[in-house]
Design an enzyme around this catalytic site. Structure first.
Site, PDB file in Angstrom:
ATOM      1  N   ASP A 176       3.225  -4.738   4.753  1.00  0.00           N
ATOM      2  CA  ASP A 176       3.791  -6.076   4.882  1.00  0.00           C
ATOM      3  C   ASP A 176       3.280  -6.639   6.209  1.00  0.00           C
ATOM      4  OD1 ASP A 176       7.122  -7.460   4.335  1.00  0.00           O
ATOM      5  OD2 ASP A 176       5.178  -8.396   4.718  1.00  0.00           O
TER       6      ASP A 176
HETATM    7  C1  GLC Z   1       6.347 -11.635   4.735  1.00  0.00           C
HETATM    8  C2  GLC Z   1       7.321 -10.949   3.801  1.00  0.00           C
HETATM    9  C3  GLC Z   1       6.688 -10.452   2.541  1.00  0.00           C
HETATM   10  C4  GLC Z   1       5.567 -11.377   2.136  1.00  0.00           C
HETATM   11  C5  GLC Z   1       4.478 -11.271   3.180  1.00  0.00           C
HETATM   12  C6  GLC Z   1       3.302 -12.205   2.890  1.00  0.00           C
HETATM   13  O1  GLC Z   1       6.584 -11.192   6.040  1.00  0.00           O
HETATM   14  O2  GLC Z   1       8.089  -9.882   4.347  1.00  0.00           O
HETATM   15  O3  GLC Z   1       7.723 -10.372   1.554  1.00  0.00           O
HETATM   16  O4  GLC Z   1       5.051 -11.001   0.870  1.00  0.00           O
HETATM   17  O5  GLC Z   1       4.960 -11.533   4.484  1.00  0.00           O
HETATM   18  O6  GLC Z   1       3.712 -13.523   2.962  1.00  0.00           O
END
Ligand code: GLC
Length: 725
Positions: free
Chosen positions: A270
């Site tokens: 993430d």
């Molecule tokens: C964010 C979220 C995740 C998301 C990612 C890309 O921090 O935690 O759920 O898919 O970044 O946007």
């Protein structure tokens, strides 16, 4: 077939990928593990510069996120394919969480529909719209079990229960991926692996400490269900789990995901969670963080830039094994091949398709349908449905709130395209609706009360549209108090003091504390954040064109002090007997009952359903046997309606303590007024399996109680014995 997929079989893909891998340099291999966000749309903190086109041409970028549009993705794809040495296509990802341009209710609301067909259909539509805009890959479904409504991301998941959550996870993966044989299919990414929703005190990104039995039996099942449904990717979570951050957690990504579940896809971190290992204090620097994540099983580095910077050298020096790199690259290339991107890198870059795919009438109808099915009637003392001809005072800051209806992660949903409650009521009751905002969502200005009370005096009924804004839930939006924001409670009480019936339409991304709200309204319809078609869905429900059928996928507490509160709790050695006044030396509170304000599975209807002749067809079963449970469901009211019949089981005695009940089946049934239908469920020993102290997963012989009804307080309808043989 609309788009005939290139005739590639798994063996053809494997051969193509292996051949390509054999031609790649170390840098080009590492490049496939690198994902950047477009800086035009950040969904996390900016961690560095955008990749230059030189990076793309050097084959040092495997994927981009937050780049959207057939044209924009084609332009970048052409550089990657035509100007890099090997022409490996890029993977374009986006958070398509509850719709792309047609926005469906937030996923917690969708879960309240208990309608797996409608939920799967919503993801198929989301994939149709997103894929037409160049998107190959969504960072969804979010399957985090959540039992703390302070946590803002409870809005994104399916609530507190692993059985319901697993069924919904499967439906979402099927909706997104289909058979991965059409350019209207997109890769799913199951997140956030794992137990992100167990954050202490509900604070986002915060510590999670979850015993392995609870991890396996509560938090992991929806991930397993999604993997079994063929999800091609997972996303590692931000939280540290039992002391090891998920993004460096080999127990999760190697032992559980790959060894026990046989997962063959790839794991993306993430946003920056690799380098967040330094903040966790689990790595001294980004280099060490890269080592830990690589070894633990993260294949792609989203936005962290650690893999790009450190892996080539670490592999050259023998610190990291090159075989692990080949595994990661193979999994990523295989995903690209399964999308047909090697045959046609521009399959998803069709501008004509992009235009005609968005906001189709059938998409909007599906969004309206799911929004209608998601709303939960929590209270009704006769004020609903509204009567034809009633003069309506529509009051509240959520009455015409286009932006807020879309909820968090609105992808390419446009507020201008949202149908609001105000517009819909004015359409169905022309000349009968007066509107006053009354107050803002969070402000403390009372000057709007005067007009609100004036129109209330002239009305037959007050429809109050109150609740949370879009920004009160979602990522990084944790609340420590769960009442109505701002001075909305004061407005509600002032409206109620007029003596006119108040119908509260409540908008929220989470369970709210309603102890002061309930006495100030005659009816309460929970709308969650219902998406593009909010207004028509709510108007249909308020006027009785549609009959509410939603059931809570999460418990509503009486107050914050009760949290975490959920139905599948353990009995304890001193359970407070239900229905009696507090007993000393039992597990209870001095100042509040143990029971929630509204239990899991609860929801009212405009009609009445009766459960008759419920029973089991056997008093005992062998380990290989099955027990049937049947019931006659009768619609005794004067309206057609849908009921979610829920089956719960209690394992009376276990080698580890067992919940007082667990959801083991449900059926959403439509019955015409007066109609009766016999429903049947079946349970096998496998349905009763749980994790034991030695982490073996199996059922245990013993006695089981069976409950059947319209919510988690369902009455006992029988019991059976599971024999040891
Ligand atoms: C964010 C979220 C995740 C998301 C990612 C890309 O921090 O935690 O759920 O898919 O970044 O946007």
């Amino acid at each position: 077939m609309l788009f005939a997929a290139p005739p590639v079989t798994n063996s053809q893909i494997e051969a193509k990928v292996s051949a390509l891998l054999g031609r790649m340099t170390l840098e080009e291999k590492v490049g496939q593990l690198v994902q950047y966000s477009s800086s035009e749309e950040l969904t996390g903190p900016l961690l560095g510069k955008n990749p230059t086109l030189a990076e793309l041409k050097a084959g040092r970028v495997g994927s981009l996120l937050n780049v959207v549009g057939a044209k924009a993705t084609r332009n970048l794809q052409e550089i990657a394919v035509k100007e890099s040495r090997l022409g490996v296509p890029l993977l374009f990802g986006l958070d398509v969480i509850h719709g792309f341009r047609t926005i469906f209710p937030i996923n917690l609301g969708q879960a309240a529909s208990w309608d797996l067909v409608a939920i799967e259909g919503s993801e198929r539509i989301a994939a149709t719209e997103a894929s037409a805009a160049g998107i190959h890959w969504t960072f969804a479904p979010m399957v985090d079990i959540a039992r703390d409504p302070r946590w803002g991301r409870i809005a994104e998941g399916a609530g507190e229960d692993p059985f319901l959550g697993s069924a919904i996870a499967k439906a979402r993966v099927r909706g997104f991926q289909g058979n991965l044989d059409q350019p209207s299919n997109i890769l799913a990414c199951v997140k956030h692996f794992a137990a992100y929703g167990a954050a202490q005190a509900g604070r986002d990104y915060w510590t999670t400490e979850v015993p392995e039995i609870t991890l396996r039996d509560v938090y992991l099942p929806p991930f397993k269900a999604a993997v079994d449904a063929g999800a091609v990717t997972l996303m590692s979570a931000f939280n540290d789990l039992n002391g090891i951050p998920c993004t460096a957690n080999g127990f999760l990504m190697d032992q559980i995901l790959r060894k026990e579940w046989g997962f063959k896809g790839f794991v993306v971190s993430d946003w920056g969670s690799i380098i967040e290992m330094v903040s966790h204090g689990n790595a001294a620097d980004d280099r060490e963080a890269a080592i830990l994540s690589y070894r633990a099983g993260v294949d792609m580095d989203m936005e962290g830039r650690a893999y790009l910077k450190y892996l080539p050298d670490l592999i050259r020096k023998g610190v990291l094994k090159p075989e692990r790199l080949d595994e990661a690259v193979k999994a990523i290339l295989t995903a690209k091949a399964r999308l047909g991107l090697f045959e046609d890198p521009y399959r998803y870059c069709d501008e004509a398709r992009e235009k005609q795919a968005q906001l189709r009438p059938e998409h909007l109808d599906a969004a309206r349908n799911l929004a209608t099915k998601s709303c939960v009637l929590l209270k009704n003392e006769g004020a609903l449905p509204l009567r034809a001809g009633q003069r309506i005072a529509l009051v509240g800051p959520l009455s015409d709130a286009r932006h807020d209806m879309l909820g968090s992660w609105e992808a390419r949903g446009l507020p201008a395209e949202t149908r609001t409650l105000k517009a819909a009521l004015e359409q169905v009751a022309p000349g009968k609706v007066q509107f006053a905002e009354g107050c803002s969502i969070e402000g403390r200005q009372r000057d709007g009360f005067t007009k609100a009370l004036e129109i209330a005096q002239e009305a037959d009924v007050i429809v109050a549209a109150l609740g949370e804004s879009r920004e009160h839930s979602g990522e990084g939006h944790t609340r420590s108090s769960l009442g109505l924001p701002g001075i909305q409670q004061e407005l509600l009480e002032a409206l109620h003091r007029t003596g006119k019936p108040v119908v509260l339409v409540l908008f929220s991304g989470r369970p709210l504390v309603l102890e002061n709200v309930l006495p100030a309204c005659e009816a309460l319809l929970l709308g969650w954040l219902p998406g593009t078609m909010a207004g028509p869905a709510l108007a249909d429900l308020l006027t009785g064109v549609a009959n509410p059928s939603g059931k809570l996928p999460v418990t509503f507490p009486r107050n914050v002090g009760q949290i975490p509160i959920f139905y599948a709790h353990k009995p304890s050695g001193r359970p407070q007997p239900e229905g009696v006044v507090r007993e000393q030396y039992k597990s209870n509170y001095l100042d509040v009952a143990n029971t929630p304000m509204f239990p899991f599975g609860f929801g009212l209807s405009y009609t009445r359903f009766a459960y008759k002749n419920a029973g089991l067809d056997a008093p005992e079963i062998s380990m290989g046997g099955r027990v049937g449970i049947s019931v006659s469901l009768v619609n005794q009211g004067d309206r057609d309606g849908e009921e979610v019949v829920q089956l719960y089981v209690r394992d009376r005695v276990g080698s580890v303590t067992r919940p007082v009940r667990e959801l083991k089946g449900f059926q959403k049934v439509f019955l015409r007024k007066g109609e009766a239908k016999t429903l049947r469920f079946e349970l096998s020993a496998a349905d009763l399996a749980f994790s034991h102290a030695d982490m073996s997963f199996k059922p245990e012989a013993g006695s089981f109680d069976v409950f059947l009804g319209g919510d988690s307080r369902a009455p006992k309808v029988g019991e059976f014995i599971l024999r040891a043989n």
